[in-house]
Scaffold this motif. Structure first.
Motif: not given
Length: 288
Positions: A105-120
């Motif tokens: 009954t709804r739309n999909r959604q996503t939360k992207v968490l940002l954390v420190c790392g050596k590469s993208n």
């Protein structure tokens, strides 16, 4: 026997797919915003494989999911389109991708968490609740302790607004609730948050068009209307009235409604009254 490998290009505009099978976004992404150094990722995409699914995160664009099988109906869908930042304690902590494909009954959604790392890179994907996904994105762009602070990302005019707001809170000229409301307005003006008015307008449009999101729903509604019309025809037939004749009679009745006739009222003479106003620069009309 030659095995044709699945194309390795995914996303909303996959050139290997026919137009009818390309992903259809429900909304356009919000303007790119946030820390200036983070905007360099706006034209890039990052993939992550888990089991038979490939996830692709394109910052400030969208998040998609693709089933890696040769089934004729392998799933490909949009898990969210760039919407706004999540901010806590004057810090950007995540990116919200909303208005993805329909899910129950709804739309999909996503939360992207940002954390420190050596590469993208995408480091983890999960679905903590139905239709809501969580992605962990590692990048060296957020390793500095001040890299995700909100205040430096604001233009000077909005920084001054925030300074004035902090002073008003200190002097108790604004309540904590009022402070939070004004601060949100500053973030909306900076496009860090989706405008409240724009979000309300979008929600209203969604509710108005909710019944016709898919061809199946449209056909279902059409069939129901057809049954209602047939019931009306049957009812008129039982009373010896032709449906077509009833429509014609209704149309003729509307044309027969006389137009409203208005009479010009007699001219009324208004006596002149002397009016004196300090600073009145208007002109007085002497004619009756």
């Amino acid at each position: 026997m030659k095995v044709v490998e699945e194309p390795n290009s995914f996303g909303l505009h996959n050139p290997f797919l026919p137009p009818t099978h390309r992903l259809q976004p429900k909304a356009s992404p919000a303007p790119a915003s946030g820390p200036a150094h983070f905007l360099q990722l706006a034209s890039k995409c990052f993939s992550y494989m888990e089991s038979t699914y490939k996830y692709e995160f394109c910052p400030f664009q969208n998040v998609t999911q693709h089933e890696q099988t040769f089934r004729w109906n392998a799933y490909s869908g949009i898990l969210g389109i760039w919407h706004e930042w999540e901010i806590e304690n004057n810090t950007f902590v995540g990116m919200w991708m909303r208005d993805g494909d329909a899910c129950e009954t709804r739309n999909r959604q996503t939360k992207v968490l940002l954390v420190c790392g050596k590469s993208n890179r995408l480091a983890h994907v999960s679905e903590p609740s139905t239709c809501v996904y969580s992605l962990t994105f590692e990048t060296p762009l957020v390793c500095h302790p001040h890299s995700l602070l909100v205040y430096p990302a604001l233009p000077e005019t909005l920084q001054r607004k925030w300074d004035d707001l902090e002073q008003s809170l200190y002097e108790e000229m604004v309540t904590k609730q009022g402070y939070e409301k004004k601060l949100r307005e500053i973030f909306e003006e900076a496009t860090f948050f989706k405008s409240t008015k724009a979000a309300q307008s979008e929600q209203k449009n969604k509710l108005q068009h909710q019944e016709f999101e898919s061809l199946g729903k449209c056909n279902k509604e059409y069939q129901q209307l057809s049954r209602d019309v047939q019931k009306l025809k049957d009812l008129l037939t039982q009373h010896g009235v032709s449906y077509e004749a009833a429509l014609l009679e209704d149309s003729e009745d509307k044309r027969a409604i006389p137009q409203r006739v208005t009479e010009t009222p007699a001219r009324t003479v208004v006596p002149k009254v002397e009016i004196h106003k300090h600073g009145d620069t208007g002109l007085w009309n002497d004619s009756p």
